[in-house]
Scaffold this motif. Structure first.
Motif, PDB file in Angstrom:
ATOM      1  N   HIS A 186       0.775  -1.257   0.028  1.00  0.00           N
ATOM      2  CA  HIS A 186       0.089  -0.034  -0.033  1.00  0.00           C
ATOM      3  C   HIS A 186       0.862   1.311   0.053  1.00  0.00           C
ATOM      4  O   HIS A 186       1.837   1.278   0.712  1.00  0.00           O
ATOM      5  N   LEU A 187       0.457   2.228  -0.797  1.00  0.00           N
ATOM      6  CA  LEU A 187       1.224   3.721  -0.664  1.00  0.00           C
ATOM      7  C   LEU A 187       1.183   4.140   0.479  1.00  0.00           C
ATOM      8  O   LEU A 187       2.323   4.750   0.522  1.00  0.00           O
ATOM      9  N   ARG A 188       0.510   3.873   1.499  1.00  0.00           N
ATOM     10  CA  ARG A 188       0.460   4.482   2.728  1.00  0.00           C
ATOM     11  C   ARG A 188       1.619   3.972   3.759  1.00  0.00           C
ATOM     12  O   ARG A 188       2.106   4.447   4.671  1.00  0.00           O
ATOM     13  N   GLU A 189       2.090   2.545   3.233  1.00  0.00           N
ATOM     14  CA  GLU A 189       3.144   2.086   4.090  1.00  0.00           C
ATOM     15  C   GLU A 189       4.504   2.722   3.487  1.00  0.00           C
ATOM     16  O   GLU A 189       5.036   2.825   2.648  1.00  0.00           O
ATOM     17  N   GLU A 190       5.158   2.711   4.983  1.00  0.00           N
ATOM     18  CA  GLU A 190       6.489   3.233   5.204  1.00  0.00           C
ATOM     19  C   GLU A 190       7.413   2.547   3.935  1.00  0.00           C
ATOM     20  O   GLU A 190       7.966   3.263   3.048  1.00  0.00           O
ATOM     21  N   ALA A 191       7.298   1.028   3.895  1.00  0.00           N
ATOM     22  CA  ALA A 191       8.199   0.377   3.228  1.00  0.00           C
ATOM     23  C   ALA A 191       8.092   0.711   1.596  1.00  0.00           C
ATOM     24  O   ALA A 191       8.878   0.785   1.062  1.00  0.00           O
ATOM     25  N   THR A 192       6.866   0.840   1.255  1.00  0.00           N
ATOM     26  CA  THR A 192       6.530   0.976  -0.205  1.00  0.00           C
ATOM     27  C   THR A 192       6.911   2.273  -0.515  1.00  0.00           C
ATOM     28  O   THR A 192       7.518   2.520  -1.690  1.00  0.00           O
ATOM     29  N   ARG A 234      -2.261   1.541 -10.428  1.00  0.00           N
ATOM     30  CA  ARG A 234      -1.581   1.868  -9.327  1.00  0.00           C
ATOM     31  C   ARG A 234      -1.064   3.343  -9.190  1.00  0.00           C
ATOM     32  O   ARG A 234      -1.265   3.917  -8.388  1.00  0.00           O
ATOM     33  N   ALA A 235      -0.686   3.814 -10.444  1.00  0.00           N
ATOM     34  CA  ALA A 235      -0.408   5.114 -10.652  1.00  0.00           C
ATOM     35  C   ALA A 235      -1.664   6.170 -10.257  1.00  0.00           C
ATOM     36  O   ALA A 235      -1.265   7.243  -9.841  1.00  0.00           O
ATOM     37  N   ARG A 236      -2.722   5.489 -11.033  1.00  0.00           N
ATOM     38  CA  ARG A 236      -3.938   6.491 -10.413  1.00  0.00           C
ATOM     39  C   ARG A 236      -4.267   6.734  -9.078  1.00  0.00           C
ATOM     40  O   ARG A 236      -4.557   7.646  -8.694  1.00  0.00           O
ATOM     41  N   THR A 237      -4.004   5.511  -8.298  1.00  0.00           N
ATOM     42  CA  THR A 237      -4.113   5.578  -7.008  1.00  0.00           C
ATOM     43  C   THR A 237      -3.272   6.595  -6.123  1.00  0.00           C
ATOM     44  O   THR A 237      -3.566   6.835  -5.116  1.00  0.00           O
ATOM     45  N   VAL A 238      -2.127   6.704  -6.684  1.00  0.00           N
ATOM     46  CA  VAL A 238      -1.130   7.799  -6.166  1.00  0.00           C
ATOM     47  C   VAL A 238      -1.943   9.110  -5.908  1.00  0.00           C
ATOM     48  O   VAL A 238      -2.055   9.744  -4.786  1.00  0.00           O
ATOM     49  N   THR A 239      -2.561   9.675  -7.095  1.00  0.00           N
ATOM     50  CA  THR A 239      -3.207  10.946  -7.075  1.00  0.00           C
ATOM     51  C   THR A 239      -4.561  10.761  -6.204  1.00  0.00           C
ATOM     52  O   THR A 239      -4.761  11.703  -5.420  1.00  0.00           O
ATOM     53  N   SER A 240      -5.125   9.652  -6.252  1.00  0.00           N
ATOM     54  CA  SER A 240      -6.454   9.518  -5.509  1.00  0.00           C
ATOM     55  C   SER A 240      -6.149   9.427  -3.921  1.00  0.00           C
ATOM     56  O   SER A 240      -6.756  10.128  -2.855  1.00  0.00           O
ATOM     57  N   TYR A 241      -4.993   8.826  -3.585  1.00  0.00           N
ATOM     58  CA  TYR A 241      -4.495   8.728  -1.974  1.00  0.00           C
ATOM     59  C   TYR A 241      -4.067  10.165  -1.677  1.00  0.00           C
ATOM     60  O   TYR A 241      -4.379  10.672  -0.503  1.00  0.00           O
ATOM     61  N   ILE A 242      -3.418  10.986  -2.652  1.00  0.00           N
ATOM     62  CA  ILE A 242      -3.080  12.272  -2.082  1.00  0.00           C
ATOM     63  C   ILE A 242      -4.309  13.214  -1.887  1.00  0.00           C
ATOM     64  O   ILE A 242      -4.429  13.786  -0.952  1.00  0.00           O
ATOM     65  N   ASP A 243      -5.428  12.966  -2.698  1.00  0.00           N
ATOM     66  CA  ASP A 243      -6.568  13.559  -2.552  1.00  0.00           C
ATOM     67  C   ASP A 243      -7.196  13.232  -1.018  1.00  0.00           C
ATOM     68  O   ASP A 243      -7.717  14.140  -0.299  1.00  0.00           O
ATOM     69  N   ARG A 244      -7.159  12.469  -0.553  1.00  0.00           N
ATOM     70  CA  ARG A 244      -7.768  11.484   0.577  1.00  0.00           C
ATOM     71  C   ARG A 244      -6.823  12.433   1.783  1.00  0.00           C
ATOM     72  O   ARG A 244      -7.215  12.709   2.802  1.00  0.00           O
ATOM     73  N   LEU A 245      -5.485  12.325   1.404  1.00  0.00           N
ATOM     74  CA  LEU A 245      -4.579  12.778   2.586  1.00  0.00           C
ATOM     75  C   LEU A 245      -4.817  14.228   2.840  1.00  0.00           C
ATOM     76  O   LEU A 245      -4.789  14.824   3.621  1.00  0.00           O
ATOM     77  N   LEU A 246      -4.983  15.142   1.489  1.00  0.00           N
ATOM     78  CA  LEU A 246      -5.425  16.451   1.730  1.00  0.00           C
ATOM     79  C   LEU A 246      -6.669  16.840   2.469  1.00  0.00           C
ATOM     80  O   LEU A 246      -6.892  17.703   3.389  1.00  0.00           O
ATOM     81  N   ALA A 247      -7.439  15.983   2.267  1.00  0.00           N
ATOM     82  CA  ALA A 247      -8.799  16.061   3.006  1.00  0.00           C
ATOM     83  C   ALA A 247      -8.518  15.816   4.528  1.00  0.00           C
ATOM     84  O   ALA A 247      -9.188  16.552   5.504  1.00  0.00           O
ATOM     85  N   ARG A 248      -7.894  14.660   4.800  1.00  0.00           N
ATOM     86  CA  ARG A 248      -7.496  14.453   6.085  1.00  0.00           C
ATOM     87  C   ARG A 248      -6.828  15.328   6.817  1.00  0.00           C
ATOM     88  O   ARG A 248      -6.948  15.815   8.186  1.00  0.00           O
ATOM     89  N   LEU A 249      -5.797  16.225   5.892  1.00  0.00           N
ATOM     90  CA  LEU A 249      -4.863  17.250   6.811  1.00  0.00           C
ATOM     91  C   LEU A 249      -5.421  18.534   6.806  1.00  0.00           C
ATOM     92  O   LEU A 249      -5.157  19.367   7.684  1.00  0.00           O
ATOM     93  N   ARG A 250      -6.495  18.826   5.992  1.00  0.00           N
ATOM     94  CA  ARG A 250      -7.013  19.935   6.176  1.00  0.00           C
ATOM     95  C   ARG A 250      -7.459  20.731   7.359  1.00  0.00           C
ATOM     96  O   ARG A 250      -7.271  21.785   7.904  1.00  0.00           O
ATOM     97  N   PRO A 251      -8.049  20.209   8.073  1.00  0.00           N
ATOM     98  CA  PRO A 251      -8.711  20.445   9.635  1.00  0.00           C
ATOM     99  C   PRO A 251      -7.451  20.406  10.410  1.00  0.00           C
ATOM    100  O   PRO A 251      -7.376  21.411  11.632  1.00  0.00           O
ATOM    101  N   HIS A 252      -6.132  20.244  10.263  1.00  0.00           N
ATOM    102  CA  HIS A 252      -4.955  20.390  11.013  1.00  0.00           C
ATOM    103  C   HIS A 252      -4.023  21.281  10.572  1.00  0.00           C
ATOM    104  O   HIS A 252      -3.046  21.735  10.866  1.00  0.00           O
TER     105      HIS A 252
END
Lengths: 705, 705
Positions: free
Chosen positions: B517-523, B626-644
């Motif tokens: 998974h892209l969120r995994e450190e090892a990846t 998988r390349a597509r999921t890079v961008t969609s995971y970035i979008d999720r991270l942006l939404a998660r981080l926005r309140p912080h």
């Protein structure tokens, strides 16, 4: 006017020794021919305007205090009314020549005199005067234009508020009609509704065109413009105290354009006569009855704002001129400056022979050419609309879309090019006498004023979506391809028979999946067109559920795709410029010039593809193998174009009197020649010290040291 | 010191209404905890330094003339010697504290007072003084340092020449020893050898450390530094006329740092006593015999220059501080400023709730955190080397490589962040009182001074290649992977047992091809490491023929791969920062803070991958899916981080007294609240005008208008 021989001679390209010699070195740019071609349709107006831009009386004087710079620019503005032909846009009977297109063509080069002067002129004539011209009636022209034209009334264009920049429809200032006195009462209800960032408001303005919500008989008819005196005029003709009820602040120092007196204004129940509503698109009768030739409030609003599109067209042109000046400096210097030994032990390499230096500068040169040709088409369209030659709602909408496409592109490019050029000139680039930092500072605000670039691109994206929705109710792939080509042709090449281009694509229907060479026009067109088309189609699909959602959920869905919408607009900008460039190639008659420009166009197209290479790969438009060739073909193009770089910037037609950068005058070459001559003489004299390194090499019999 | 409550309160994120609510809203940043964690190893020094940066006596006064700004900065510099602890790097017995690391940690925040003051201090103590300290002998310290430390002798660091910036080895100035008088004769043989862009040379300097080719007994021993008085000192202690044989010019206005008096110097047979050769790495006896503790001229040169690495380390830190200030302003404003109606008809959306706004700012926030942690590791390494704790040729080389990696990264980032922040604040961003344009102008030169960024990245690329060549004579893929990890660990985490990290990669040898998974450190580690490794390996293969070519052809082959070399260095910079960030996460004890920072780290890593997505696709490292999921995971991270986002900038620990941007003080929120209250009251009063649009809507029964 400048001639090519004014400029330092091009250092001979040093690639000739090697197998990587540009493979078609027999092609040459005819610089004089290309210079004339670039002057284009308004050649004489531009020549005259360049003479003004080269006049030291209009030149920016660096290092002035804010107060002195402002005073100088105001004086220059008045001088322009007598010593330059700057009022072409105004009616003939008032002393203009009713030539909107020529007026903008002639205004572009003024940025090389002083961007503050250009913007001050833009505020006075392109915003304050143009609001009266475009939003006022013929009677109002008679009454108000002469003083705006001769600067006896310096005026502010009071649209933007602290709380509302790009969202003009939501401004807070009110203009409430009072039947009792037949007056409008202009009022600022809260601090966020203060007008802000207005040129001429900080100090010199004695009147303003104020945008406010027009309220009469209890109904808000939306934003309209009003002519409001704001300061007394003193005996010597300068601005005195604020009029009663008017207040404001000076914006003070800014990041650039220090010669423009931006400021804030607010109004406390300021009364103006009824006749000072600029009444072309909305009138209020004495009894308070509102009428308008445009029934729909929404369309009326966009018509009023649309008549002010010239600001964006003008900035697109001015940004292009500043971009050219930056590249002239960086490429001239890069052709003279030497650093680090390369192929030769005794002679250092010229910067522009470094591949990274080429990679940084030559794609920007290609973009600048593409931007130039796209701007010329924009000016054509602007001229056609504003001369009445082709003034339809559709052409106005095309014009607004094209301006909203190109203004963000060219203004961001200007900052990028000026910054890259300054870095390419190292420390010398940071010294004000070489002008790059000065131009960049002045251009900075261009990316957010006259419509924030991001907001404009979003408008473009929405237009693409709207066109798509209007055209795509259940048609097939071929129809879709035709649509996109039509749309591109519409907006870029409005005079071109749509069918011909559309046909050429349809004829080569297999291009997309074929192994068409990247250098082929049809391949590039297909790659760029396909991207816009597919991105818009994908967006349309993603947004389709919006119509069934609540307002809040629909807004959120749209917001979640905002980034893709803006990316689609950028892809559209690439295509528009590429098409304009390609169309322009047809008009270039000199074969060598056309060949070199074709490489420039190819570089522009392929760099646009390379920037989005992941998209082409993910979406199966390019295989991994072909994607690799994009970069290797770009590398070949860079090598081909490198020997022509100086010619390509010389053809911009600006001389040292315009560029005014010491390092672009040939001094660097003089210094390099002197240094080389010194070492040559030293070697010849036999007095050259031996290097410790070479002694150690000899002592150990090796070359380590 | 600032506390969190000094800053405007965070507007509640408006995403809570919707299905896209950040999915782990239960995690919170402990702002006070994180602020302390970021203060790091030199916390008290930094607290003291922030108090200095907040002292109005040291603040930049905007709009001063060049002359007044220079005079103010010189006075401030002298004041620093008494009112701040700025001489930590110097020997204890001379009044310093022999603490090189603490000295740099304490110098970073000075940029928030005035970048001109920081650079003037850097010139005086970090270049002029440091040259005496690092290149001089203990006797020379006794003689020359005190006056450099107390600024009774303002000094220039005369290394760069008009004709030679980054290529110091090729400078033209000569220092020829004359046995007859036991003097060196400093001479400028041609215009390109004038020293240029030197702080303190334009006006205030009375001495300079001059770099010149040392020639004695007919042998050129390469570049050495000499202490040369350049101006008389007048009775009041200020700089008077040039000394005989010395000449120069003022560089005049620059794009920023206007308070620093940069200038040019040239020397016409200027004689200085033999003892004023700074003699730590090379001595000349009375009879002209040259000796050096370092036999190899090449290694000697790099040792001398290497001792000056602190300039780059210092700029890396200062650029990071300016970057934080820019983001504090843009994110605070973005959390308060409203524009365009979104989900609600009566309330406009906060800018930071726009996805494009998040896309523009939050990845830069992630980069800023990554840059922060990487800088801390660089400071550790710098401190270890310069304290003698770990002063080996290898650690010095690691330090130089890491500085050459991070200085370009952070200085370019600073310009990007300050510009994006200024644009994100619209017109307000352009007003000097909001400081973004002022900081950006001052930071501009950081990308080309103290080593041009492009040249530095090329050095990094060469180091990667050299390491590769030294390690890769015929080893297999596992060895290659280990090598890269070792190199990364060496340069980033020099105190970490290499084996542990190397092992973790080797254990998970299949990661590269697995569906990790892209969120995994090892990846993330594998993706970033693999890219550096493969690019370097590819380059090494491409350049292998060079050893068999002529000098000219080898130079050309190298030049043809210059761009890839620099790209490899950029990939290395991504990895170094990612590793430093990841290492830092281990030290964060507060679980909520660690979770949010982990998302920030993920965002940094995935944006780095996304920027180079085409590379991963072309080289088969990621499938299209998988390349597509890079961008969609970035979008999720942006939404998660926005309140912080507000917490994350608040934790930088700078208050309004440091940021000094009016729009970041909460005024925008006050204005927005006032406007909302006005409309609320108006609606409640029943006096609100009806909109024409809604009337028309009612009349036709529809909502079109």
């Amino acid at each position: 006017m400048t001639t090519v021989s004014d400029r330092p001679s091009t250092t001979a390209p040093s690639g000739n020794r090697t197998g990587l010699t540009p493979d078609r070195a027999d092609h040459h740019v005819d610089v004089a021919y290309l210079e004339t071609a670039l002057l284009g349709r308004w050649a004489q107006i531009r020549r005259d305007s360049r003479a003004v831009a080269a006049d030291p009386r209009f030149a920016k004087e660096e290092g002035l205090s804010m107060a002195d710079h402002r005073a100088r620019v105001l004086d220059q503005l008045k001088l322009l009314t007598t010593d330059a032909d700057v009022l072409r846009a105004f009616p003939v009977h008032l002393g203009g020549s009713n030539d909107a297109g020529g007026n903008l063509a002639g205004a572009e080069d003024l940025i090389l005199a002083d961007p503050s002067l250009q913007i001050k002129a833009g505020v006075q004539w392109g915003l304050f005067g143009a609001a009266i011209l475009h939003l006022g009636t013929p009677e109002q022209h008679e009454e108000l234009l002469p003083a705006a034209m001769d600067v006896s009334v310096p005026g502010a264009f009071a649209m933007t508020e602290i709380g509302h920049g790009s969202d003009v429809a939501s401004i807070g200032t009110t203009a409430t009609y009072d039947e009792a006195t037949e007056e409008f009462v202009i009022h600022t209800p809260f601090k966020a509704a203060w007008k802000d960032y207005l040129g001429n408001a900080g100090q010199h303005g004695t009147a303003a065109t104020v945008f406010a919500q027009l309220i009469t008989q209890g109904v808000n008819h939306g934003v309209h413009a009003f002519y409001v005196p704001i300061r007394e005029t003193t005996k010597d003709g300068s601005a005195g105290d604020f009029k009663p009820g008017v207040g404001g602040e000076d914006d003070g120092l800014k990041g650039g354009l220090v010669g423009v007196d931006n400021g804030r204004l607010h109004f406390t129940h300021v009364r103006i006569p009824r006749k000072h509503l600029l009444a072309r698109y909305g009138q209020v009768a004495a009894d308070g009855t509102y009428t308008s030739p445009i029934d729909s409030p929404g369309r009326r609003f966009f018509t009023m704002l649309g008549s002010l599109v010239q600001g964006r067209v003008s900035l697109d042109g001015a940004a292009g001129v500043a971009t050219k000046a930056g590249l002239i400096t960086a490429i001239t210097y890069g052709n003279q400056r030497r650093q680090f030994a390369g192929a030769s032990e005794t002679e250092e390499m010229v910067l522009l022979d470094y591949r990274e230096h080429q990679r940084r500068l030559l794609p920007l040169l290609a973009e600048t050419y593409a931007g130039h040709f796209a701007h010329e088409r924009l000016l054509d369209l602007f001229s056609a609309v504003f001369s009445g030659e082709m003034d339809t709602p559709e052409s106005r909408e095309d014009l607004e879309t094209m301006a909203a496409t190109l203004k963000p592109t060219s203004t961001w490019r200007a900052l990028n090019v000026l910054q890259t050029s300054r870095e390419a000139c190292g420390g010398a680039g940071f010294i004000t006498e070489n002008r790059l930092v000065s131009l960049r500072a002045d251009l900075d605000i261009y990316v957010t004023f006259e419509g924030d670039n991001t907001v404009l691109l979003q408008l473009v994206g929405k237009r693409l979506l709207a066109d798509y929705a209007a055209n795509f109710k259940g048609i097939d792939g071929v129809g879709m391809a035709r649509f996109v080509v039509e749309r591109a042709a519409d907006s870029v090449l409005y005079k071109t028979p749509i069918s011909r281009i559309a046909q050429s694509i349809l004829d080569s229907g297999s291009v997309r999946r074929s192994a068409g060479h990247l250098r082929e026009e049809a391949t590039q067109r297909e790659l760029l067109t396909d991207r816009v088309e597919s991105m818009v189609a994908e967006l349309a699909t993603a947004l389709r559920p919006a119509s069934k959602l609540t307002r809040a959920n629909a807004a959120e869905l749209f917001n979640n795709h905002q980034h893709e919408l803006i990316e689609a607009a950028r892809a559209h900008a690439d295509l528009v410029q590429w098409e304009a460039f390609t169309k322009a190639l047809e008009t270039i008659e000199d074969a060598g010039t056309r060949q070199v420009l074709t490489w420039v166009r190819d570089l522009f197209g392929l760099v646009a593809v390379e920037k989005n290479l992941a998209w082409y790969l993910i979406n199966g438009r390019l295989s991994g193998q072909r994607a690799r060739t994009v970069t290797s073909y770009i590398d070949r193009l860079l090598a081909r174009l490198r020997p022509h770089a100086q010619d390509l910037v010389d053809a911009f037609g600006y001389g040292p009197e315009h560029v005014r950068a010491t390092i672009a005058t040939g001094v660097e070459k003089e210094r390099q020649d002197e240094a080389q001559e010194y070492y040559r003489a030293l070697r010849a004299s036999g007095q050259e010290p031996v290097s410790e390194k070479s002694l150690k090499g000899k002592a150990t019999g090796g070359s380590k040291g």
